[in-house]
Design an enzyme around this catalytic site. Structure first.
Site, PDB file in Angstrom:
ATOM      1  N   ASP A  22      57.466  21.558  18.154  1.00 40.65           N
ATOM      2  CA  ASP A  22      57.547  22.111  19.504  1.00 40.65           C
ATOM      3  C   ASP A  22      58.924  21.830  20.109  1.00 40.65           C
ATOM      4  O   ASP A  22      59.589  20.868  19.741  1.00 40.65           O
ATOM      5  CB  ASP A  22      56.480  21.480  20.405  1.00 40.65           C
ATOM      6  CG  ASP A  22      55.064  21.822  19.958  1.00 40.65           C
ATOM      7  OD1 ASP A  22      54.892  22.836  19.273  1.00 40.65           O
ATOM      8  OD2 ASP A  22      54.139  21.054  20.303  1.00 40.65           O
ATOM      9  N   TYR A  80      54.693  11.239  11.711  1.00 37.09           N
ATOM     10  CA  TYR A  80      55.183  11.360  13.082  1.00 37.09           C
ATOM     11  C   TYR A  80      55.021  10.037  13.801  1.00 37.09           C
ATOM     12  O   TYR A  80      54.128   9.241  13.485  1.00 37.09           O
ATOM     13  CB  TYR A  80      54.386  12.425  13.849  1.00 37.09           C
ATOM     14  CG  TYR A  80      54.775  13.847  13.581  1.00 37.09           C
ATOM     15  CD1 TYR A  80      55.734  14.504  14.352  1.00 37.09           C
ATOM     16  CD2 TYR A  80      54.164  14.566  12.555  1.00 37.09           C
ATOM     17  CE1 TYR A  80      56.076  15.822  14.116  1.00 37.09           C
ATOM     18  CE2 TYR A  80      54.491  15.893  12.308  1.00 37.09           C
ATOM     19  CZ  TYR A  80      55.447  16.514  13.094  1.00 37.09           C
ATOM     20  OH  TYR A  80      55.789  17.818  12.850  1.00 37.09           O
TER      21      TYR A  80
END
Length: 215
Positions: A22, A80
């Site tokens: 994103d 992540y």
């Protein structure tokens, strides 16, 4: 990057990245592949690329792989991190999310561990996303507290759009005692994004590692 590579290598280059994040998400490690039928000096090319590219993009290495190698589909594991600073810090404005409310980290870790029991994470995915399956194999998920920061680490074979950010938001609701561990099980089984927690801001999220069998 396509423009930089094409100019410096004097050939039309179309990079294929290992994935997309994103807007606002950071990447400490990212891979891309391209096809080229000539050799070139790698150290010199890396220096030229880094001089040409914006300051927030850095090329660390270029190496040869087989013709069949694919950065997106060959990745076996992605990791992540989500960073939360518990005190206001002017130097972390765009690198970590400031959240001052007290969180039950032990309960959040218990909830994170329970994610490993599941494979269908449709409840954490953006709606109307173009995927064939919502199944993901999560290898690890845990929180640590370090120098006043809370860091969430999660590794899986693949991730859905907005998945990590919505997982973190849901775990925060657990840490605030707004929902229970049983509620988390109900949310996952519902496959309904509206039942999961809020999506935390993008600037706290980092793609930290991508792994391949041949690297």
């Amino acid at each position: 990057m396509n423009k930089a590579f094409s100019i410096i290598l004097s050939s039309p280059i179309n990079l294929m990245g290992a994935g997309r994040t994103d807007t606002g998400v950071h990447a400490r490690e990212m891979y891309a592949h391209f096809d080229l039928d000539k050799t070139f000096d790698i150290p010199s090319t890396i220096h030229k690329l880094n001089s040409f590219l914006p300051k927030d993009i850095v090329i660390y290495d270029i190496f040869e792989v087989s013709d069949e190698a694919h950065t997106r589909f060959d990745a076996t594991k992605r990791t992540y991190e989500y960073h939360i600073n518990t005190f206001k810090d002017a130097f972390l404005q765009n690198q970590s999310w400031y959240f001052h409310q007290k969180l039950d980290l032990d309960l959040m870790n218990e909830a994170a561990k329970s994610l490993l029991k599941h494979t269908d994470f449709q409840c954490f995915s953006k709606v109307n996303t173009d995927v064939n399956t919502f199944d993901c194999e999560i290898f690890e998920a845990y929180w640590i507290k370090e120098n006043g920061k809370l860091i969430f680490t999660i590794s899986a074979n693949r991730f859905l759009r907005n998945m990590v950010r919505s997982i973190v938001g849901t775990l925060i609701n657990i840490g605030l005692h707004k929902i229970t561990l049983d509620d988390l099980e109900t949310i996952i089984k519902s496959k309904n994004r509206e039942k999961a927690g809020f999506s935390v801001p993008a600037h706290g999220l980092y793609l930290t590692k991508i792994e391949y069998d041949y690297l």
